[in-house]
Each structure stands twice: as C-alpha cells, then as structure tokens.
Enzyme design. Sequence first.
Site, PDB file in Angstrom:
ATOM      1  N   MET A   1      30.739  13.755  -4.270  1.00 51.65           N
ATOM      2  CA  MET A   1      31.132  13.126  -5.631  1.00 51.65           C
ATOM      3  C   MET A   1      31.830  14.394  -6.305  1.00 51.65           C
ATOM      4  O   MET A   1      31.235  14.591  -7.482  1.00 51.65           O
ATOM      5  CB  MET A   1      30.576  12.366  -6.395  1.00 51.65           C
ATOM      6  CG  MET A   1      31.143  11.873  -7.504  1.00 51.65           C
ATOM      7  SD  MET A   1      32.558  10.654  -7.148  1.00 51.65           S
ATOM      8  CE  MET A   1      31.599   9.074  -6.510  1.00 51.65           C
ATOM      9  N   GLY A   2      32.749  15.211  -5.889  1.00 57.35           N
ATOM     10  CA  GLY A   2      33.592  16.158  -6.694  1.00 57.35           C
ATOM     11  C   GLY A   2      34.774  15.585  -7.311  1.00 57.35           C
ATOM     12  O   GLY A   2      34.894  14.309  -7.371  1.00 57.35           O
ATOM     13  N   ARG A   3      35.858  16.298  -7.465  1.00 57.12           N
ATOM     14  CA  ARG A   3      37.235  15.975  -8.055  1.00 57.12           C
ATOM     15  C   ARG A   3      37.620  14.929  -7.008  1.00 57.12           C
ATOM     16  O   ARG A   3      38.280  13.826  -7.616  1.00 57.12           O
ATOM     17  CB  ARG A   3      38.187  17.102  -8.367  1.00 57.12           C
ATOM     18  CG  ARG A   3      37.635  18.070  -9.357  1.00 57.12           C
ATOM     19  CD  ARG A   3      38.428  19.202  -9.214  1.00 57.12           C
ATOM     20  NE  ARG A   3      38.033  20.070  -8.390  1.00 57.12           N
ATOM     21  CZ  ARG A   3      37.756  21.421  -8.600  1.00 57.12           C
ATOM     22  NH1 ARG A   3      37.786  22.085  -9.424  1.00 57.12           N
ATOM     23  NH2 ARG A   3      37.373  22.191  -7.504  1.00 57.12           N
ATOM     24  N   ILE A   4      37.826  15.214  -5.831  1.00 58.93           N
ATOM     25  CA  ILE A   4      38.240  14.459  -4.839  1.00 58.93           C
ATOM     26  C   ILE A   4      37.633  13.081  -4.747  1.00 58.93           C
ATOM     27  O   ILE A   4      38.225  12.066  -4.666  1.00 58.93           O
ATOM     28  CB  ILE A   4      38.927  14.848  -3.624  1.00 58.93           C
ATOM     29  CG1 ILE A   4      39.864  16.304  -3.874  1.00 58.93           C
ATOM     30  CG2 ILE A   4      39.294  14.017  -2.690  1.00 58.93           C
ATOM     31  CD1 ILE A   4      39.825  17.068  -2.790  1.00 58.93           C
TER      32      ILE A   4
ATOM     33  N   ARG B   1      36.213  18.711   6.009  1.00 63.09           N
ATOM     34  CA  ARG B   1      36.440  19.911   6.860  1.00 63.09           C
ATOM     35  C   ARG B   1      35.634  19.443   8.153  1.00 63.09           C
ATOM     36  O   ARG B   1      34.637  18.781   8.329  1.00 63.09           O
ATOM     37  CB  ARG B   1      35.749  21.232   6.498  1.00 63.09           C
ATOM     38  CG  ARG B   1      36.283  22.032   5.534  1.00 63.09           C
ATOM     39  CD  ARG B   1      37.513  22.864   6.090  1.00 63.09           C
ATOM     40  NE  ARG B   1      38.217  23.365   5.000  1.00 63.09           N
ATOM     41  CZ  ARG B   1      39.114  23.156   4.234  1.00 63.09           C
ATOM     42  NH1 ARG B   1      39.394  21.840   4.125  1.00 63.09           N
ATOM     43  NH2 ARG B   1      39.736  23.836   3.485  1.00 63.09           N
TER      44      ARG B   1
ATOM     45  N   GLU C   1      39.765  22.844  15.030  1.00 66.18           N
ATOM     46  CA  GLU C   1      41.253  22.424  15.079  1.00 66.18           C
ATOM     47  C   GLU C   1      42.065  23.679  14.965  1.00 66.18           C
ATOM     48  O   GLU C   1      41.716  24.673  14.637  1.00 66.18           O
ATOM     49  CB  GLU C   1      41.525  21.700  13.600  1.00 66.18           C
ATOM     50  CG  GLU C   1      41.401  22.479  12.410  1.00 66.18           C
ATOM     51  CD  GLU C   1      41.231  21.691  11.060  1.00 66.18           C
ATOM     52  OE1 GLU C   1      40.894  20.467  11.127  1.00 66.18           O
ATOM     53  OE2 GLU C   1      42.177  22.051  10.348  1.00 66.18           O
TER      54      GLU C   1
ATOM     55  N   HIS D   1      45.461  17.346   9.652  1.00 64.06           N
ATOM     56  CA  HIS D   1      44.735  18.116   8.475  1.00 64.06           C
ATOM     57  C   HIS D   1      45.878  17.977   7.430  1.00 64.06           C
ATOM     58  O   HIS D   1      46.397  19.088   6.973  1.00 64.06           O
ATOM     59  CB  HIS D   1      44.566  19.671   8.862  1.00 64.06           C
ATOM     60  CG  HIS D   1      43.477  20.351   7.811  1.00 64.06           C
ATOM     61  ND1 HIS D   1      42.624  21.188   8.116  1.00 64.06           N
ATOM     62  CD2 HIS D   1      43.528  19.949   6.377  1.00 64.06           C
ATOM     63  CE1 HIS D   1      41.949  21.474   6.845  1.00 64.06           C
ATOM     64  NE2 HIS D   1      42.599  20.864   5.852  1.00 64.06           N
TER      65      HIS D   1
END
Length: 318
Positions: A156-159, A236, A265, A283
């Site tokens: 639960m960060g900014r994104i 990621r 990737e 990505h």
Amino acid sequence: MTRPRLLITRRIYPEALEALAGHFDITDNQANDTPTTKEGLMAAIGQADYLFCTVADKVDGDVIAAAPSLRMIATGAVGFNNIDAQACKARGIALSNTPDVLTETTADFGWALLMATARRVSESERYVRQGQWKGWAFDQFTGVDVHGATLGILGMGRIGGAIARRAAGFNMRVVYHNRSKAQQEYGAQYVDKQTLLAESDHLIIVVPYSQATHHLITAADLAQMKPSACLVNIARGGVVNDADLLNALQRGQIRAAGLDVFENEPALHAGFLALDNAVLTPHIASSSRATRGRMVMLAAENLLAHVQGRPLKTPVAL
Ligand code: GLV
C-alpha cells in the site's frame, strides 16, 4: 569549456533531449533504440560522467566499476532495483528516480489488467479474431465479477493507494497488506498476509522489488488463495515466483493472472503463452504518452539540477 559527458541508453522524447543538449556532451541511442546488454553498457559507459538509464538497463556493480568518472545516474522509472544502489553509495554517485508522476497511470493499468483478467478480455478477443465466433450463448466466456468483490492489495504505497481509491466506484471491499501498516488507507482494511491471500477475489501486487520481497508469492502462498481468484502483478518480476504461478494456473489452483512483469523479462516461461487464463503485457503499466513524457522530463530535470549544483528533484536516498 568542456561539457560533462552524458550517456542516454535509450531513445527519449525530443523535449527532454532539447533541455539537456546545451548542458551535456551527449551519447545516445536515438537512432536505433535497442535494448542494452551488460557488455554494451560497460563499453559505452567508460567516459560518462552522467547516465540516463531505464528500467530495462541492468546497472550492476561491474557496469558502475567500468565508469570511473560517473557522478550521477538518473533512471526514468520509479523502481531502481536494476541499479546497484550500494555501489553508487560507496562511490558517492547520486541516483534519482521518477516517483509520483506515474502513480495514476500505473494504477489505471492495474485496473485494466484486473478487468481484462476477470472478464477474459484477451482470450475472448483472440477467439473473435480467429474467426471462431459462431453465435451468442449464455455460457460464453463467463468470467468473475469485479464489482462487489474483495480486492486485495499487496503493497500500500502511492500506487497501491491510487488503486484502492478506484475500487470505491466498484463497491468493493478492499484489504491490503504491507510490511508496515500504511498511513493512507483509502477505506482499505489492513490484514495479515495470510488473510489477504485467503480473502482476495482479486489480488494486485504492487510492492517494490528488493531482497526482502524476492519471491514474496510462491506455491505455498498461491495455495492459500481462492480457486476463483485472479492475481495481477504490476510490481516486478521476482516478487512472484513465476514457475510456481505458472504451475498454479495450469492446475487451475487459481483462476487467472494478469501479468505486466516477469522474472527474466523480456524472456518468460513459454508455458504462460499457452495459457488462456493469463493476460500478458510487456511492462507497460506507466505507458501513456503523457506519463512517459513526464518520467523522461523528470529524469532530465534531475540531471540538470545535479550539473547546475541544485538539489535533485527526486533523489533516491542512499
Ligand atoms: C516501472 O516499472 C517503473 O519502475 O517505473
């Protein structure tokens, strides 16, 4: 007066190139925009004072050691796990990234993958394109509902917060797990990881990659999820053990996955390509033209700040 030498690994937008041009002696990849290899990067970086790199360039200790004059690295990404930050710190090399400017666009894409996965958008589109659609039926590409379901957010960060905010319009219950209980909860309920896995109908993974989050999701975690659950990874490759995920999808242990990132990737387990219950994208979560433009410009502004002796706009604390 000689200008500091700047190596730009990939094609960037003209407005940023223009802003940098008067201040640096630039070596770039504008013409062919090919991905770098470690050998290529080591050969190219030898004379550089500054590096403008991307999420796809692996700037490890060897690359940094091959650049004796390097003063600063500006990456055009929020995540910087592809850069050896410890080696930067040891050499006094400054590092900047591009937080905030991509938050909303990336959250949009988390939702795009969630919706596409739950409602089988890619799979049914392939069916139409292949000329297989012979007529309407009740039981055709039945997916799972998004509205009213439980959305789980790992990180639960900014994104993560921006994803949670969007869930209100879908009347969802939102649960999240983080290493520390986040301040801004956007109506989301903090739960332990086990509860997150067990209760999510849709699980979106948004934690930054680090040693601490390597293989945060493995077979044992997938086994705790609902068989009807969809998993979305926009964090990621490496946060999820892809081999375990592939196995879980093949066995129907979880319903489906939407994946924008992969462990090696652009290579990925061939098995994913054969799966109808996987939505696979290259990505691109931050890829709107406006946001990619802001990311490139912010990286350029950081380089300009450093060369002009001003504080970086968005430094990575080393
Ligand atoms: C993209 O993955 C980024 O870290 O900006």
